[in-house]
Each structure stands twice: as C-alpha cells, then as structure tokens.
Enzyme design. Structure first.
Site, PDB file in Angstrom:
ATOM      1  N   GLY A 367       0.818  -1.203   0.000  1.00 30.90           N
ATOM      2  CA  GLY A 367       0.000   0.000   0.000  1.00 30.90           C
ATOM      3  C   GLY A 367       0.849   1.247   0.000  1.00 30.90           C
ATOM      4  N   PRO A 368       0.230   2.415  -0.115  1.00 35.96           N
ATOM      5  CA  PRO A 368       0.975   3.678  -0.153  1.00 35.96           C
ATOM      6  C   PRO A 368       1.700   3.936   1.161  1.00 35.96           C
ATOM      7  CG  PRO A 368      -1.288   3.960  -0.924  1.00 35.96           C
ATOM      8  CD  PRO A 368      -1.222   2.609  -0.299  1.00 35.96           C
ATOM      9  N   PRO A 369       2.667   4.842   1.161  1.00 35.16           N
ATOM     10  CA  PRO A 369       3.363   5.183   2.411  1.00 35.16           C
ATOM     11  C   PRO A 369       2.409   5.810   3.420  1.00 35.16           C
ATOM     12  CG  PRO A 369       4.576   5.979   0.473  1.00 35.16           C
ATOM     13  CD  PRO A 369       3.243   5.539  -0.010  1.00 35.16           C
ATOM     14  N   GLY A 370       2.671   5.530   4.690  1.00 33.76           N
ATOM     15  CA  GLY A 370       1.915   6.163   5.754  1.00 33.76           C
ATOM     16  C   GLY A 370       0.558   5.558   6.028  1.00 33.76           C
ATOM     17  N   GLY A 372       0.082   2.619   7.617  1.00 36.02           N
ATOM     18  CA  GLY A 372       0.093   1.790   8.816  1.00 36.02           C
ATOM     19  C   GLY A 372       0.595   0.382   8.618  1.00 36.02           C
ATOM     20  N   LYS A 373       1.391   0.131   7.601  1.00 30.72           N
ATOM     21  CA  LYS A 373       1.884  -1.229   7.354  1.00 30.72           C
ATOM     22  C   LYS A 373       2.797  -1.693   8.490  1.00 30.72           C
ATOM     23  CE  LYS A 373       3.606  -0.057   3.340  1.00 30.72           C
ATOM     24  NZ  LYS A 373       3.096   1.310   3.248  1.00 30.72           N
ATOM     25  N   THR A 374       3.749  -0.847   8.871  1.00 32.07           N
ATOM     26  CA  THR A 374       4.682  -1.222   9.929  1.00 32.07           C
ATOM     27  C   THR A 374       3.976  -1.348  11.273  1.00 32.07           C
ATOM     28  OG1 THR A 374       6.471  -0.097   8.752  1.00 32.07           O
ATOM     29  CG2 THR A 374       6.831  -0.602  11.074  1.00 32.07           C
ATOM     30  N   SER A 690      -5.484   3.527 -18.000  1.00 30.36           N
ATOM     31  CA  SER A 690      -6.806   3.862 -17.464  1.00 30.36           C
ATOM     32  C   SER A 690      -7.321   5.216 -17.935  1.00 30.36           C
ATOM     33  CB  SER A 690      -6.772   3.837 -15.933  1.00 30.36           C
ATOM     34  OG  SER A 690      -5.894   4.819 -15.426  1.00 30.36           O
ATOM     35  N   LYS A 733     -10.043   6.635  -6.964  1.00 34.65           N
ATOM     36  CA  LYS A 733     -10.391   7.604  -8.000  1.00 34.65           C
ATOM     37  C   LYS A 733     -11.726   8.285  -7.706  1.00 34.65           C
ATOM     38  CE  LYS A 733      -7.829   5.090 -11.566  1.00 34.65           C
ATOM     39  NZ  LYS A 733      -7.902   4.293 -12.803  1.00 34.65           N
TER      40      LYS A 733
END
Length: 840
Positions: A367-370, A372-374, A690, A733
């Site tokens: 997913g995008p940075p920031g 909450g993956k970590t 797209s 989008k």
C-alpha cells in the site's frame, strides 16, 4: 628543418669531427665521453642508420630525447648538446632488434637537423668547455667524494669501479664529473644536464647536487629497512617475553589470560543450552584462541566470531498459543478502519493456529506510504507476545547484506537477518522485511534471490549465513514483508507472498485517526496531556486538504506535530489552559497552505477532459488537454508519458477517426490539422491505460469543437473496437472526484463489483455511471451532444431496419422462384417495368 642559434650552444673551437653526422636518438640512457655502452635498437630509422654506418671508423651523434615512447619522438625535442661516438660492434638479435656497442668520444653541439629520412642527420659543431678555478674544483670534488663514500656504505650493490674514483687524479675536473655521473645510478634527465653543462664548474655542481639527492633517497630507504627490522625484533622479543611470562604464571599457579578467556567461553557455551553442533564449533574456536596472541589480528577475529555465535537465540522456543481475540482487540484499538485488512490478518492467524505451525505463505502488506503497514506488524507482535524486528532492505544491492560476508574478508559480519535476531529474546519473533519492492541488484549479486531462501519454509529451517556458517532455524519466525508497488517485486519472490492490499484512508477515516490516535499521542510526546489539545472537525479537514496530499497520514501527523510544538512553547511561558483550534486558526499556526486543493474546472471547455488517476498517494484528478491547429495530420503528445499511455493516445485517435461521422467531424480535418495532446504537470511521470476514455473525449472534443462537461470525471481503458475495459483503484479515484466536488463519475461496467468498497455516504451523494462502450461515454461527456447522438443512432437504426426488410423480401422472392410448380399451375407472370408503366 630546425636551426639552433649559435648562442645557445656556446663558443666554438676547431672541430675534429665531421660537420655533418647521422643522429641516433637515445630515450632511456645517456653516454658519457670515454665511456663504452651497449644498447638495443628497436626504431627502424635507427636500424637504417646502423646499416649505413657500421664501420669502426664511422662516427655518429648520440642525442638525448625526452620522449617516453618511440611514437612521440620529434626532431625539435632533441637535446642541444650531444656526444660524438664510434660504433664498436653491431649485432642482430632475435626478434629484429639490433644490439650496438658505442664508445663516447666528445661533446658536440647540434646546430641544424638537415634531414629526417631515412634517418636523422644534422650539422654539428664542437663547443668550447669553460675551465674552473682549481680551488673551487677541489672543494666540489671533496663534496662529491664524501657523498660517494656515503652511497657506498648505504648501498652495497654498486660495482667495484666506484672505489677507483677515490684514487682518481683530479687533473681533469670535467672528466672526473663525467665519470662519477656515469657510474652512480642517477635519473636520465640529471645525466643529460651533466652532458649539457659546458662550464666545468657548473658540471661539478650538478653532479654534487645529484649525489646529495641520491644520499637522501638511500638514507630514507635505509631508515625504512631499519624500522622494519626493529619491528620484527620487537615482535620476537614480545613473543619471548610472553613465553617467559607464561612459564612464570605456571610456576606461581596463576592461569593464563588466554586460557581463562577460553574457559569462560566454554562455560557460557555449556550453560547456554546450545545445540550440539554449535557447542562443537565454539570448542574448536576456543581451542584456537588458546594459542593466539591477544594482540594479534587473528585473535580479534576469533573472539568476534565467538561473540556472535553466543549472542544468537539458538534455543527452540516454547509453543505460544495465538489468542485471536487479543489480536483483534489490539488491531481495533490501534488502527481505525482497515476492516478488510484486519479480517484478512485474523484469517491468516486462524489458519496458523489450527495448523500449529508457521508453514504457510508469507504476508506482504502492500500500500501507499503512511497507511500503517509497519504499525500493523508491531500490533501483531504485541498481541502474540513476541518480539518485533524490522529490517529495511530498500536500496540493498549486495546479496551479502542478506546472507552475510565470509570470514575471509577483513571487517566481515553477518547479514541483516542474523544481525537483527541477535537482539531478540527468542528465535520466533515477528520479523518485518520493509521496502521489499526497492531491492536492487548489480554485479555483487541479487538480494531478491537471497531472500528466497529466507522466506521459503522448505529452506529456512536450515538457513546458513555465510559468516556464521552454522544452520539456523528460522521456521518459527513469522515473516511479514511490506511494499508500496508490487510491480517492482521479482516474480519468483512475489509467488511466495500472500499480498494484503492496504488502501489509502478516506477523509472521514483520517479525521477519526487524527482525533483518536495522532493528536493524543503527539500531545504526550511533546510534554502535554492527552486532553490539552482539541481540533474541530473543520480544522482537521483543512489540514487534510491543504497541508497534506497523501493516501496515508504521515504528512497529517507532521502538521499535528507543528501544532503541538507551538502549544508546548506556550506552556513554557506559563499558560495552563487547554487549546481548541478551529478552521480559521490553522493557517495562522501552519502558515499558507502548500497543497493546492483538487477542484474541477470552472466551466465546460473544448478539448479539456477530466480524468481520474491512481498514484502511490491515492487518487487524483488528471486533466487532459487537446488542441487542433493547421498542419499535416500529425499527433503531438507531451507531458512525460510512458509507453503504455502513448499507445492509449494512438488507440483513442484511431477510434475517434473511425467514429468521425457519428461525432460530426469532417474527415478532412485528420489530414489538414495537427493534434496536440498535453498532460499537465509535466514534471510528474505518467503511465498506464486507465486514461483511455478521457483521452478519447479530449480528442473528440477538440476535433468536433464541442465542449466537455466540467462536472463529469471518467476512467477506463479503451480498445480499438470502442470497448471500455476495467481498471484498478476505482475507490481511490472516486474519492478524488468526491473531494474535488465532481458528483458524476463514468467508469467501466466491469468495475461495478468494486463499488462495494466505496463508503455508502459517498455513493449516496454521487452519480456513478457504468459504461461498456465509448459511444455511451459521448452521451454523458459532451454538452448538447446526447440529442444529436440519439438522432443519429435512430436514423442509423431506421436505415438498418429498411435494409433488413429488403433483405427479407429478396429472400422470400428467391425461395418462391426456387419452389417446384404443379402441372396445372401457371408460371408466374413476369412483367417488365416498362409494361407496368404502360398499364398504369
């Protein structure tokens, strides 16, 4: 030809050599008067010279050249003073070289180069040597002799001829200087300076200075040798003293420090519950350590290796049950939203609990940075009661960073996996490998291939680090990886991962995250209390829209940190109350907004279509501009596009050309006008299919000169047949269109399954139109074109109905003619059109 002034050579005397001599250039040696020298000739010109002047009575001129290579030899670079010499002997050598023995006769001046082919030839003169005062000559000679004596003492490799100089008569000071310069190993340039010194006093000075430099060089070399010998003697002395010290300690009953260190290592190995294989390695290394000097480099390497082995968690951990209720409670408490992600994590852990082992796919949070993956991985570790280890592999290009360096290299150490496990309490942590999509590779190897062994459960039970060289069990370690973009992960590695997509947060979710997590946490971290700072929802919305443009909340967190710092400063001035910030306070505290708000165009324009794009920071608006101008039918595309998007432009242009009649476009426009298609924000790279229908609408609008509605955004890939193909990132989008105030979104009908991901609060306020063909998009995109398209389609349908009726009538007549007649049945009357008119 070059001509030297007479003043450069000096006064002349009556010459006893021919006025013209062949010239033999010398690059690596200098011949002195009355000296005999053998040299090898490789230059073809010089070989030709020796063939023509091989007789013993033939004289040649020896002249020094500063050229370093034969190809750089130039006549104008030759020395001003040379030497007349006689050829004693010439011998052909294997390989084509010629060895010639020469006897130097006297100095000559090179006045003019007369010719260069087949070899050099010059006019020469006999310069007059200037005598020196006897007393000055005696002083300089004494200085030279002292230097020679020192040289003979420092360097024993000089020939015996050096001793003859000490008994040499100083009747001819010039000959004395020439003899010394010819014997002592001086640079060729220095010897040439001696040759060119026609003043005998200057010649003695040049020789004396050169000998002083040689003495200094030999003194430095002698000092280096003496120091090296002293170090060897010191090492031998230290070894002897240590042997004596060991014997004294033995007689006194004291233990040797190395022996004590080895015993301590063995005690730690026995009491640490290490596997038998590990204990055997430690015993072997401890025995090596006993016989090594504590100050030796090898001793430090062995001690470092043993310390690494003892620091690793070798013991097999006790099984720990997975409490799914605790995991869910922890995830809900620490992460707002992400319901599907949490559900997928709980399903994964439920399977591990039922199987009672960790042999399964490796989780990959993408997913995008920031987003909450970590922190998700950290929450899982705390809920399971395990240590959490995070290793970033972004930018790693050397596989040794994963597998470790072999101990043969200086400064070697284990890889990132073993280094991270050293600081944990057991071998079963939750191990997060961050930024796995940013691995590199070069000549040092492929780190992605090295990770295959780490993440594969069939191999990591016996993972071998190149430094440790002992199999380490990683089968109980729960590995989790993170990535921003899956496209950059090598396919063999991606096949071993179970991807959990973490989408960006919506505005409503960011508001709740800020109120529940960011503001209380940052207040505590800045020395305040949780309830000291409160932001109204409108203020948080302003921070989200005008001070952060991202899918996650990292920039929003920085904005909250800025507010907390300002509040902390006020607290230090004596303010004891609480802070409540509204929308009007944000710009005063954070400064002017640095994120332009996403808004739709103010009115409908010709050639401007509003598309939707997905980036690593979430959804975004994508304006596409098209402009026609007089030309030759060229299509110009600008805006830093990738190959896929350029192909989308070609496909869209071809489809619009095919549907020119439907759109009311004159076919000649495609040949008489150029079309320029521009994607604004040219510094940002763009790619992907797209934007197909958006490009099609912009082209059609520019060529038909029909404005496009500014309150409609669209996304979808276009085929040459006019089909609208499904795309990704529909949720992001649609949210971008919602933030920009656009209430109508046209999207592929195949993406209707993705509508469930869009919050109901957003869907209820928007008009989402699924389309399967580009012709349907024309109805919703163009102002006043829907009626025209409907009329054209009705006309086309009527024409089609008439064609089908005629076709059915012709088929019926054909069947009637083909049917066989009865005997009493008359043949059908065939009448011509002319007969029919006559009857009428």
């Amino acid at each position: 030809m070059s001509k030297r002034p007479m003043s450069e050579i000096g006064p002349m005397l009556e010459c006893d050599v021919p006025p013209v001599l062949p010239v033999l250039p010398l690059m690596s040696t200098v011949v002195f008067p009355l000296g005999v020298t053998s040299i090898q000739i490789r230059l073809e010109q010089s070989k030709a010279l020796l063939r023509d002047h091989a007789e013993p009575d033939d004289l040649i001129a020896l002249v020094y050249s500063p050229a370093k290579r034969e190809a750089d030899l130039r006549p104008e670079d030759l020395g001003k003073i040379g030497l007349a010499a006689r050829v004693i002997r010439s011998l052909n050598m294997p390989g084509g070289n010629v060895q010639v023995t020469l006897e130097g006769l006297r100095r000559i001046g090179i006045e003019e180069i007369l010719r260069t082919e087949p070899y050099l030839e010059a006019s020469v003169s006999c310069p007059l040597e200037v005598s020196v005062d006897p007393s000055r000559a005696q002083i300089l000679a004494t200085r030279i002799l002292q230097s020679l004596k020192t040289i003979s003492q420092l360097d024993n490799s000089y020939p015996p001829e050096l001793d003859n100089i000490f008994s040499m008569n100083l009747g001819d000071p010039g000959l004395f200087a020439d003899t010394v310069a010819s014997i002592v190993r001086l640079p060729v340039e220095t010897k040439q300076r001696v040759i060119e010194a026609l003043d005998i006093g200057d010649r003695l000075v040049v020789t004396a200075d050169a000998l002083d430099s040689e003495v200094a060089r030999l003194s430095v070399a002698e000092d280096v040798v003496r120091r090296a010998a002293a170090q060897v003697e010191e090492s031998q002395r230290e070894l002897f003293l240590r042997q004596q010290l060991t014997e004294i300690r033995r007689l006194l009953g004291e233990e040797d420090p190395q022996e004590m260190l080895a015993r301590q290592i063995l005690d730690r190995a026995e009491s640490g519950g290490l596997p038998q294989q590990v204990r055997a390695v430690i015993h072997e290394e401890a025995n090596r350590l006993r016989y090594l000097s504590p100050s030796s480099q090898e001793s430090g390497v062995v001690r470092n290796y043993i310390d690494w082995i003892l620091a690793l968690p070798w013991g097999r951990p006790a099984p720990q049950p997975i409490d799914l209720d605790e995991v869910q409670r922890r995830l809900d408490a620490e992460h707002f939203g992400l319901e599907k992600v949490k559900e997928r994590i709980l399903e994964y852990l439920a399977v591990l609990k039922l199987k009672n082992d960790l042999r399964g796919p490796i989780l990959c949070f993408a997913g995008p940075p920031g987003t909450g993956k970590t922190s998700l991985g950290n929450s899982i570790a705390r809920a399971m009661g395990r240590d959490f280890v995070k290793v970033s592999v972004g930018g790693v290009r050397d596989e040794a960073e994963i597998l470790g360096h072999r101990r043969t290299y200086i400064g070697s150490r284990p890889g990132k996996i073993i280094r991270a496990l050293r600081d944990v309490r057991g071998p079963n942590p939750v191990f997060m490998i961050d930024e796995i999509d940013k691995l590199g590779h070069d000549s040092q190897g492929d780190p992605a291939a090295a990770l295959l062994e780490v993440l594969d459960h069939e191999q990591n039970a016996h993972f071998v680090d190149h430094y440790v060289e002992i199999p380490f069990d990683l089968s109980e370690t729960l590995f989790i990886t993170t990535a921003n973009v899956l496209d950059f992960i090598p396919q063999p590695l991606l096949d071993r991962l179970e991807v959990i997509q973490i989408p960006g947060y919506m505005e409503e979710e960011k508001i709740e995250i800020a109120k529940r997590h960011l503001i209380p946490r940052e207040a505590l971290e800045h020395g305040l209390h949780e309830g000291d700072i409160r932001l109204e929802d409108a203020a948080i919305v302003t921070m989200i829209r005008e001070y952060s443009r991202e899918a996650g909340v990292r920039q929003l967190e920085r904005a909250v940190e800025t507010l907390c710092r300002k509040c902390a400063r006020q607290r230090t001035t004596g303010y004891t109350g609480q802070w409540v910030f509204g929308e009007a306070d944000i710009e005063k505290l954070l400064g002017p907004p640095y994120v332009l708000p996403e808004t739709a165009e103010g009115h409908a324009e010709v050639g401007v279509a509003t598309g939707l794009a997905w980036t690593t920071t979430g959804g975004d608006l994508l304006l596409i501009e098209a402009l026609k101008m007089r030309g030759a039918g060229r299509v110009i595309v600008t805006g830093q596009l990738g190959d896929v998007m350029k192909e989308s432009v070609q496909a869209a242009h071809s489809y619009v050309r095919a549907r020119a009649e439907l759109l009311g476009i004159d076919p000649e426009v495609f040949d008489e006008y150029d079309l320029h298609i521009h994607f604004p924000e040219g510094a940002v790279p763009k790619d992907g299919p797209s934007a197909g229908i958006t490009i099609t609408m912009a082209i059609a609008s520019a060529l038909a000169e029909a404005p496009i509605r500014n309150d409609v955004a669209m996304t979808g890939e276009v085929s040459l047949r006019g089909k609208v193909i499904a795309v990704g990132g529909l949720k992001e989008k649609v949210m971008a269109a919602y933030r920009a105030g656009i209430k109508t979104v046209v999207f592929p009908s195949d993406n209707q399954k993705d509508l469930v991901e869009i919050p109901e609060t957003v869907r209820s306020k928007m008009t989402l139109i699924p389309v399967g063909a580009v012709d349907e998009v024309f109805r919703y995109a163009f102002v006043g074109v829907a009626e025209r398209i409907a009329e054209l389609e009705a006309r086309e349908a009527a024409r089609e109905a008439r064609r089908q009726a005629k076709s059915r009538k012709r088929a019926k007549a054909k069947r009637a003619r083909a049917r066989p007649r009865r005997k009493d049945e008359k043949a059908p009357r065939v009448q011509t059109a002319r007969a029919a008119r006559q009857r009428r």
